[in-house]
Scaffold this motif. Structure first.
Motif, mmCIF file in Angstrom:
data_model
loop_
_atom_site.group_PDB
_atom_site.id
_atom_site.type_symbol
_atom_site.label_atom_id
_atom_site.label_comp_id
_atom_site.label_asym_id
_atom_site.label_seq_id
_atom_site.Cartn_x
_atom_site.Cartn_y
_atom_site.Cartn_z
ATOM 1 N N MET A 271 1.671 -4.612 20.894
ATOM 2 C CA MET A 271 2.010 -4.792 19.492
ATOM 3 C C MET A 271 3.381 -4.166 19.268
ATOM 4 O O MET A 271 3.661 -3.067 19.748
ATOM 5 N N ASP A 272 4.231 -4.876 18.540
ATOM 6 C CA ASP A 272 5.583 -4.403 18.308
ATOM 7 C C ASP A 272 5.782 -3.938 16.869
ATOM 8 O O ASP A 272 6.434 -2.942 16.623
ATOM 9 N N HIS A 273 5.214 -4.672 15.926
ATOM 10 C CA HIS A 273 5.417 -4.342 14.518
ATOM 11 C C HIS A 273 4.165 -4.714 13.730
ATOM 12 O O HIS A 273 3.630 -5.809 13.891
ATOM 13 N N ILE A 274 3.723 -3.801 12.895
ATOM 14 C CA ILE A 274 2.572 -4.027 12.018
ATOM 15 C C ILE A 274 3.057 -3.966 10.582
ATOM 16 O O ILE A 274 3.798 -3.049 10.211
ATOM 17 N N ILE A 275 2.650 -4.948 9.800
ATOM 18 C CA ILE A 275 2.984 -5.001 8.376
ATOM 19 C C ILE A 275 1.680 -5.053 7.599
ATOM 20 O O ILE A 275 0.805 -5.872 7.909
ATOM 21 N N TYR A 276 1.547 -4.194 6.604
ATOM 22 C CA TYR A 276 0.330 -4.202 5.788
ATOM 23 C C TYR A 276 0.676 -4.362 4.318
ATOM 24 O O TYR A 276 1.757 -3.991 3.864
ATOM 25 N N HIS A 277 -0.277 -4.933 3.596
ATOM 26 C CA HIS A 277 -0.190 -5.056 2.135
ATOM 27 C C HIS A 277 -1.532 -4.602 1.573
ATOM 28 O O HIS A 277 -2.532 -5.301 1.708
ATOM 29 N N LEU A 278 -1.530 -3.416 0.995
ATOM 30 C CA LEU A 278 -2.732 -2.818 0.418
ATOM 31 C C LEU A 278 -2.702 -3.047 -1.085
ATOM 32 O O LEU A 278 -1.690 -2.768 -1.740
ATOM 33 N N THR A 279 -3.800 -3.571 -1.613
ATOM 34 C CA THR A 279 -3.936 -3.782 -3.051
ATOM 35 C C THR A 279 -5.104 -2.959 -3.545
ATOM 36 O O THR A 279 -6.203 -3.045 -2.995
ATOM 37 N N ILE A 280 -4.853 -2.173 -4.573
ATOM 38 C CA ILE A 280 -5.899 -1.335 -5.161
ATOM 39 C C ILE A 280 -6.147 -1.823 -6.583
ATOM 40 O O ILE A 280 -5.207 -1.949 -7.379
ATOM 41 N N TYR A 281 -7.393 -2.102 -6.869
ATOM 42 C CA TYR A 281 -7.799 -2.567 -8.196
ATOM 43 C C TYR A 281 -8.228 -1.354 -9.008
ATOM 44 O O TYR A 281 -9.227 -0.713 -8.694
ATOM 45 N N SER A 282 -7.434 -1.040 -10.030
ATOM 46 C CA SER A 282 -7.692 0.177 -10.795
ATOM 47 C C SER A 282 -7.000 0.108 -12.147
ATOM 48 O O SER A 282 -5.913 -0.450 -12.270
ATOM 49 N N ASN A 283 -7.633 0.722 -13.137
ATOM 50 C CA ASN A 283 -7.007 0.917 -14.447
ATOM 51 C C ASN A 283 -6.528 2.354 -14.618
ATOM 52 O O ASN A 283 -6.014 2.707 -15.671
ATOM 53 N N ASP A 284 -6.736 3.171 -13.589
ATOM 54 C CA ASP A 284 -6.468 4.605 -13.687
ATOM 55 C C ASP A 284 -4.968 4.881 -13.639
ATOM 56 O O ASP A 284 -4.298 4.592 -12.651
ATOM 57 N N LYS A 285 -4.459 5.465 -14.704
ATOM 58 C CA LYS A 285 -3.024 5.784 -14.780
ATOM 59 C C LYS A 285 -2.651 6.958 -13.869
ATOM 60 O O LYS A 285 -1.473 7.194 -13.609
ATOM 61 N N LYS A 286 -3.649 7.697 -13.357
ATOM 62 C CA LYS A 286 -3.368 8.818 -12.464
ATOM 63 C C LYS A 286 -3.098 8.353 -11.033
ATOM 64 O O LYS A 286 -2.688 9.154 -10.199
ATOM 65 N N LEU A 287 -3.296 7.080 -10.751
ATOM 66 C CA LEU A 287 -3.071 6.554 -9.406
ATOM 67 C C LEU A 287 -1.571 6.519 -9.112
ATOM 68 O O LEU A 287 -0.832 5.751 -9.714
ATOM 69 N N ASN A 288 -1.156 7.365 -8.215
ATOM 70 C CA ASN A 288 0.243 7.465 -7.801
ATOM 71 C C ASN A 288 0.342 6.778 -6.431
ATOM 72 O O ASN A 288 0.043 7.385 -5.401
#
Length: 135
Positions: A84-101
């Motif tokens: 493996m040479d390069h890994i690309i990820y796209h993480l999506t978090i479903y949240s209404n929490d404004k504290k999520l940084n």
């Protein structure tokens, strides 16, 4: 910490990984190449599992709530030698929490993820974390 698993295969058939009380089938033959994960996909699955486990872990530590997280992982494989040479990820978090940084979450995942840090020693990793407000 130490980890251990078992795996087995039968000649001309597919294989299975035995981890605790789970069995994970994987493909080693051409007849299941389109239906069972191959070793490279299991490798990426381990990477994804590490990231998602850390989302759960850091949600408690960073005191944010979320309803679900989804992750897409793509990798580029080189031929000589095969790796493996390069890994690309796209993480999506479903949240209404404004504290999520998300910037801090990304930093924590990259700093404390066991599989993440193991993999980054051998290939480059890049990715994004986005949030979607729950409807």
């Amino acid at each position: 910490m130490n980890y251990q698993i078992k795996a087995s295969s039968i000649s001309n058939e597919d294989a299975v990984i035995h981890i605790k009380e789970s069995n994970i089938d994987f493909g080693t033959t051409l007849k299941t190449a389109e239906t069972l994960p191959n070793p490279a996909e299991l490798f990426l699955g381990s990477f994804a599992a590490c990231m998602l486990k850390n989302v759960e872990r850091f949600s408690a530590m960073m005191k944010f709530s979320y309803s679900k997280a989804t992750l897409k992982v793509n990798a580029t494989r080189l031929e000589h030698p095969p790796r493996m040479d390069h890994i690309i990820y796209h993480l999506t978090i479903y949240s209404n929490d404004k504290k999520l940084n998300t910037e801090l979450l990304k930093k924590n995942i990259e700093k404390f993820g066991t599989i993440y840090n193991t993999v980054k020693l051998s290939c480059t990793i890049s990715g994004t974390i986005n949030t979607i407000e729950n409807v």
